[in-house]
Scaffold this motif. Structure first.
Motif, PDB file in Angstrom:
ATOM      1  N   ILE A 419       0.796  -1.199  -0.001  1.00 11.92           N
ATOM      2  CA  ILE A 419      -0.065   0.060  -0.061  1.00 11.92           C
ATOM      3  C   ILE A 419       0.848   1.242  -0.106  1.00 11.92           C
ATOM      4  O   ILE A 419       0.631   2.249  -0.688  1.00 11.92           O
ATOM      5  CB  ILE A 419      -0.800  -0.128   1.257  1.00 11.92           C
ATOM      6  N   ASP A 420       1.914   1.338   0.820  1.00  8.82           N
ATOM      7  CA  ASP A 420       2.658   2.519   0.940  1.00  8.82           C
ATOM      8  C   ASP A 420       3.381   2.487  -0.509  1.00  8.82           C
ATOM      9  O   ASP A 420       3.795   3.794  -0.915  1.00  8.82           O
ATOM     10  CB  ASP A 420       3.805   2.223   1.775  1.00  8.82           C
ATOM     11  N   ASP A 421       3.842   1.651  -0.857  1.00  7.60           N
ATOM     12  CA  ASP A 421       4.579   1.768  -2.305  1.00  7.60           C
ATOM     13  C   ASP A 421       3.622   2.323  -3.311  1.00  7.60           C
ATOM     14  O   ASP A 421       4.010   3.149  -4.371  1.00  7.60           O
ATOM     15  CB  ASP A 421       5.221   0.395  -2.828  1.00  7.60           C
ATOM     16  N   LEU A 422       2.379   1.714  -3.285  1.00  5.08           N
ATOM     17  CA  LEU A 422       1.454   2.295  -4.293  1.00  5.08           C
ATOM     18  C   LEU A 422       1.294   3.922  -4.235  1.00  5.08           C
ATOM     19  O   LEU A 422       1.071   4.323  -5.309  1.00  5.08           O
ATOM     20  CB  LEU A 422       0.144   1.653  -4.045  1.00  5.08           C
ATOM     21  N   VAL A 423       1.024   4.378  -3.107  1.00  9.05           N
ATOM     22  CA  VAL A 423       0.673   5.627  -2.793  1.00  9.05           C
ATOM     23  C   VAL A 423       1.672   6.375  -2.847  1.00  9.05           C
ATOM     24  O   VAL A 423       1.488   7.767  -2.827  1.00  9.05           O
ATOM     25  CB  VAL A 423      -0.305   5.792  -1.831  1.00  9.05           C
ATOM     26  N   THR A 424       3.056   6.031  -2.841  1.00  7.28           N
ATOM     27  CA  THR A 424       4.118   6.918  -2.522  1.00  7.28           C
ATOM     28  C   THR A 424       4.813   6.698  -3.900  1.00  7.28           C
ATOM     29  O   THR A 424       5.476   8.086  -4.263  1.00  7.28           O
ATOM     30  CB  THR A 424       5.188   6.467  -1.444  1.00  7.28           C
ATOM     31  N   LYS A 425       4.902   5.680  -4.528  1.00  9.53           N
ATOM     32  CA  LYS A 425       5.983   5.702  -5.747  1.00  9.53           C
ATOM     33  C   LYS A 425       5.182   6.081  -7.175  1.00  9.53           C
ATOM     34  O   LYS A 425       3.908   6.064  -7.165  1.00  9.53           O
ATOM     35  CB  LYS A 425       6.588   4.270  -5.810  1.00  9.53           C
ATOM     36  N   ASP A 426       5.851   6.418  -8.070  1.00 10.59           N
ATOM     37  CA  ASP A 426       5.274   6.216  -9.333  1.00 10.59           C
ATOM     38  C   ASP A 426       5.087   5.082 -10.118  1.00 10.59           C
ATOM     39  O   ASP A 426       6.024   4.264 -10.364  1.00 10.59           O
ATOM     40  CB  ASP A 426       6.151   7.281 -10.278  1.00 10.59           C
ATOM     41  N   ILE A 427       3.703   4.611 -10.311  1.00 10.47           N
ATOM     42  CA  ILE A 427       3.448   3.329 -10.763  1.00 10.47           C
ATOM     43  C   ILE A 427       3.413   3.604 -12.384  1.00 10.47           C
ATOM     44  O   ILE A 427       2.333   3.996 -12.958  1.00 10.47           O
ATOM     45  CB  ILE A 427       2.189   2.761 -10.140  1.00 10.47           C
ATOM     46  N   VAL A 428       4.137   2.967 -12.939  1.00  6.64           N
ATOM     47  CA  VAL A 428       4.330   2.847 -14.580  1.00  6.64           C
ATOM     48  C   VAL A 428       4.135   1.578 -15.162  1.00  6.64           C
ATOM     49  O   VAL A 428       4.059   1.528 -16.428  1.00  6.64           O
ATOM     50  CB  VAL A 428       5.608   3.613 -15.096  1.00  6.64           C
ATOM     51  N   GLU A 429       4.114   0.510 -14.400  1.00  2.53           N
ATOM     52  CA  GLU A 429       3.897  -0.619 -14.684  1.00  2.53           C
ATOM     53  C   GLU A 429       2.956  -1.411 -13.864  1.00  2.53           C
ATOM     54  O   GLU A 429       3.001  -1.113 -12.612  1.00  2.53           O
ATOM     55  CB  GLU A 429       4.941  -1.555 -15.246  1.00  2.53           C
ATOM     56  N   PRO A 430       2.420  -2.577 -14.173  1.00  2.00           N
ATOM     57  CA  PRO A 430       1.469  -3.379 -13.074  1.00  2.00           C
ATOM     58  C   PRO A 430       2.628  -3.748 -11.991  1.00  2.00           C
ATOM     59  O   PRO A 430       3.560  -4.165 -12.009  1.00  2.00           O
ATOM     60  CB  PRO A 430       1.224  -4.596 -13.682  1.00  2.00           C
ATOM     61  N   TYR A 431       2.159  -3.526 -10.660  1.00  2.00           N
ATOM     62  CA  TYR A 431       2.984  -3.544  -9.536  1.00  2.00           C
ATOM     63  C   TYR A 431       2.961  -4.994  -8.720  1.00  2.00           C
ATOM     64  O   TYR A 431       1.681  -5.466  -8.743  1.00  2.00           O
ATOM     65  CB  TYR A 431       2.382  -2.639  -8.322  1.00  2.00           C
ATOM     66  N   ARG A 432       3.944  -5.643  -8.718  1.00  2.82           N
ATOM     67  CA  ARG A 432       3.889  -7.048  -7.926  1.00  2.82           C
ATOM     68  C   ARG A 432       4.928  -7.025  -6.845  1.00  2.82           C
ATOM     69  O   ARG A 432       5.529  -6.357  -6.824  1.00  2.82           O
ATOM     70  CB  ARG A 432       4.355  -7.957  -8.990  1.00  2.82           C
ATOM     71  N   LEU A 433       4.378  -7.702  -5.705  1.00  6.36           N
ATOM     72  CA  LEU A 433       5.216  -7.853  -4.646  1.00  6.36           C
ATOM     73  C   LEU A 433       6.374  -8.745  -4.743  1.00  6.36           C
ATOM     74  O   LEU A 433       6.288  -9.880  -5.424  1.00  6.36           O
ATOM     75  CB  LEU A 433       4.415  -8.344  -3.382  1.00  6.36           C
ATOM     76  N   PHE A 434       7.385  -8.228  -4.299  1.00  2.00           N
ATOM     77  CA  PHE A 434       8.586  -8.995  -4.123  1.00  2.00           C
ATOM     78  C   PHE A 434       9.210  -8.915  -2.652  1.00  2.00           C
ATOM     79  O   PHE A 434       9.016  -7.979  -1.999  1.00  2.00           O
ATOM     80  CB  PHE A 434       9.809  -8.575  -5.109  1.00  2.00           C
ATOM     81  N   THR A 435      10.109  -9.835  -2.145  1.00  2.00           N
ATOM     82  CA  THR A 435      10.543  -9.723  -0.650  1.00  2.00           C
ATOM     83  C   THR A 435      11.465  -8.658  -0.850  1.00  2.00           C
ATOM     84  O   THR A 435      11.740  -8.143   0.080  1.00  2.00           O
ATOM     85  CB  THR A 435      11.247 -10.910  -0.415  1.00  2.00           C
ATOM     86  N   SER A 436      12.154  -8.224  -1.993  1.00  2.53           N
ATOM     87  CA  SER A 436      12.891  -7.345  -1.973  1.00  2.53           C
ATOM     88  C   SER A 436      12.504  -5.697  -1.640  1.00  2.53           C
ATOM     89  O   SER A 436      13.153  -4.940  -1.788  1.00  2.53           O
ATOM     90  CB  SER A 436      13.688  -7.398  -3.437  1.00  2.53           C
ATOM     91  N   ARG A 437      11.016  -5.823  -1.938  1.00  2.00           N
ATOM     92  CA  ARG A 437      10.390  -4.498  -1.746  1.00  2.00           C
ATOM     93  C   ARG A 437      10.457  -4.271  -0.184  1.00  2.00           C
ATOM     94  O   ARG A 437      10.166  -3.070  -0.054  1.00  2.00           O
ATOM     95  CB  ARG A 437       9.104  -4.412  -2.208  1.00  2.00           C
ATOM     96  N   ALA A 438      10.512  -5.184   0.757  1.00  2.79           N
ATOM     97  CA  ALA A 438      10.556  -5.056   2.028  1.00  2.79           C
ATOM     98  C   ALA A 438      11.558  -4.883   2.825  1.00  2.79           C
ATOM     99  O   ALA A 438      12.607  -5.674   2.631  1.00  2.79           O
ATOM    100  CB  ALA A 438       9.569  -6.259   2.718  1.00  2.79           C
TER     101      ALA A 438
END
Length: 614
Positions: A419-438
């Motif tokens: 949720i934080d990534d979605l509302v904070t980052k620029d989304i230019v492609e379909p977002y998918r969760l990875f462990t590296s994002r945490a």
């Protein structure tokens, strides 16, 4: 059907189902609208739940009382714990599902849940009050159904367009109409919409395959389950089977790649026909051949779609090439020389809402009472959609009841990270969760989701009392074991210290599938203790980092804060802060382009203004 509901949910995919469940568990009266009652929770793409990071998210949904894990367990035909040979912090559960059983299981739960009405109808407009707030929806049959809060979980249906080679057709997915009127309704509200693209591979019939030319991947001998709770769903589904089915692996060939290269003139992605942006991490087969030309072959997985069907899903060969080209591609693969394609692959592009327009509660900033969840927010995947649906449904019910919507923090869950990534980052492609994002991966493990979230979910009112009692029994059992292990000594050190040698796995077999809930709970508590011992020093270090960051999370930024007052901010930072409008200093620190120096200035200014920390 009533004329008024607390919450209306539009769309009954993975996001919409969890939204309806969460709103109903919160005490709201809910209407769930879907174009087709027989396609509730449809597994439109691969028939699987979980995977790296995604499995952790499903466990989190389960810990908050959600349905996805429980339905997956009832529909599972193969289970694997990914990365089992590595440390427990990187393990992720994944299940192949019988997609028909999954769909029927979710529909059955919705029908049995008090407070939820389900209607087959299409939402065509959003009704807005004098103050710009949501007042209801119009459908193809009803000019007005009133509500206090609305959740849009439209998946790929907003102006959806299907591409089969250079031919294209309107549709939300193969076999379903799209929703163009709802897309227009969102645009009329002044919301910015973009265009994304995703795809799906062909399905083939098992009786036309030669599996002897392929690798065989069996289910684990003693499958674990996603859901922590007692199993109340499986007995209610006669079609649910504990039958375990194998998957198969095979490689494409040089001939497969040559066929693709020779037909790129018929690929809509390479001819400018598709406007939407696809995901880098899940490219079409055309993209693989072009971008990775040095690879002569690519690994494919054949996944069964159910125990009562002969269809197999070919994971790794999504394409939008024409059907006649797909036939040539498939027949060039070992074991598929005579394969019959039962469903052709296609690409789909659709409208989405740029998620900088929503708050961390998933409410649209411009429209009080309007919440969005799933692919409309720019995400990809059943699990990401379900997690958003749970949060949006709970907060829609809270809004309808006059309560303040809640936010989920990054340090508490992968849901919070997403949720934080979605509302904070620029989304230019379909977002998918990875462990590296945490950044707190040791803390956000799949095995401790209940310890992280059950207490919060109970406090928020979305975890039923019977499940909370089961959690308390687990937590108390773990605390008792922890206290005994830290006080009892063996050969000069405590039992807790000796557990560190076992790599997070107790020296005893897992419980048999026939074990009682109490026996399983004792085993899970013991395993949790061994994992805590294994990572003890690292977890303490990460806890200190989380504590330092929580200091910034406690600095709240008023929603009407005027960034133009900060003359020392550079224009880029000011524009991004105004666009995202972060709710805390911690969120502001994660906006690309906002420097630590500017963050410090913002903190000083808030302090001088007398803004209180939460």
């Amino acid at each position: 059907m009533n004329a008024f509901y607390d919450v209306i949910v539009v769309g009954a995919g993975h996001a919409g189902c969890e939204a309806a469940f969460a709103a109903a568990r919160s005490g709201a009266g809910v209407l769930l609208l879907t174009q087709n009652l027989d396609h509730i929770a449809q597994m439109s793409c691969n028939p699987a739940i979980g995977g790296i990071a995604k499995g952790q998210l499903v466990r989190e949904i389960d810990a908050m009382g959600g349905a996805q894990g429980m339905v997956t367990d009832a529909a599972a035909i193969q289970f694997r714990m990914l990365n089992r040979g590595k440390g427990p912090a990187v393990r992720s559960p994944r299940s192949q599902c019988d997609k028909v059983v999954y769909q029927r299981g979710m529909k059955y739960l919705l029908e049995q849940t008090p407070g939820i009405d389900i209607i087959q109808s299409e939402a065509v407009d959003i009704l807005i009050g004098e103050k710009g707030e949501v007042r209801g929806v119009a459908t193809q049959f009803e000019p007005c159904i009133h509500c206090r809060a609305l959740v849009i979980s439209s998946g790929t249906f907003l102006n959806g367009k299907l591409h089969f080679g250079m031919k294209n057709f309107p549709g939300g997915r193969a076999g379903d109409a799209n929703s163009s009127l709802l897309s227009s309704a969102l645009a009329k509200l002044g919301l910015r919409l973009g265009r994304l693209k995703t795809g799906t591979p062909p399905r083939i019939l098992a009786k036309t395959l030669d599996f002897s030319q392929m690798g065989r991947q069996e289910s684990e001998n003693e499958p674990e389950e996603f859901s922590f709770w007692r199993k109340e769903l499986r007995p209610a589904l006669p079609q649910a089977s504990r039958r375990q089915m194998p998957c198969f692996t095979v490689y494409s060939t040089r001939e497969t790649a040559d066929i693709v290269r020779a037909n790129l003139n018929q690929a809509p992605l390479y001819q400018g026909v598709i406007e939407g942006i696809g995901a880098r991490y899940c490219p079409s087969f055309e993209d693989k051949v072009v971008r990775f030309a040095h690879h002569e072959k690519h690994l494919l997985y054949l996944e069964p779609e159910g125990a009562d069907t002969g269809e197999y899903y070919i994971n790794g060969i999504s394409t939008s090439l024409p059907p006649e080209v797909q036939k040539k591609m498939i027949s060039s693969i070992p074991g598929m020389e005579h394969a019959v394609i039962s469903r052709y692959a296609y690409a789909i592009e659709y409208d989405f809402l740029f998620p900088d327009q929503i708050e961390r509660s998933l409410m649209v900033k411009k429209v009080p009472g309007l919440f969005t969840a799933g692919q409309i927010n720019g995400t990809s995947g059943y699990e990401e959609a379900a997690g958003q649906g749970l949060l949006a449904g709970m907060n829609a019910a809270r809004f309808a009841g006059g309560k303040t919507p809640v936010e989920v923090s990054r340090d508490s869950s992968y849901l919070g990270v997403m949720i934080d990534d979605l509302v904070t980052k620029d989304i230019v492609e379909p977002y998918r969760l990875f462990t590296s994002r945490a950044e707190y991966r040791l803390h956000l493990r799949q095995d401790n989701a209940n310890l992280r979230l059950c207490e919060l979910a109970h406090e928020w009112g979305i975890l039923p009392e019977d499940k909370y009692r089961d959690f308390v029994f687990f937590r108390d059992t773990l605390e008792r074991m922890r206290e005994e292990a830290q006080t009892q000594r063996l050969k000069g050190k405590t039992l807790f210290e000796s557990f560190k040698e076992y790599n997070g796995v107790p020296p005893e077999p897992p419980p048999e599938s026939t074990a009682s809930f109490k026996e399983k709970t004792h085993y899970l508590a013991r395993r949790q203790l061994f994992i805590e011992a294994h990572y003890d020093g690292y977890l303490q270090r990460e806890a200190r980092v989380i504590d330092r960051m929580s200091h910034l999370e406690n600095w709240k930024i008023p929603p009407d804060f005027d960034y133009s007052e900060l003359k020392t901010l550079c224009n880029e930072s000011r524009q991004k802060l105004e666009k995202v409008r972060p709710t805390t200093l911690a969120q502001a620190s994660r906006i690309d382009g906002v420097t630590p120096a500017e963050l410090a200035l913002l903190q000083i200014y808030l302090k001088r203004r007398g803004e209180n920390r939460a």
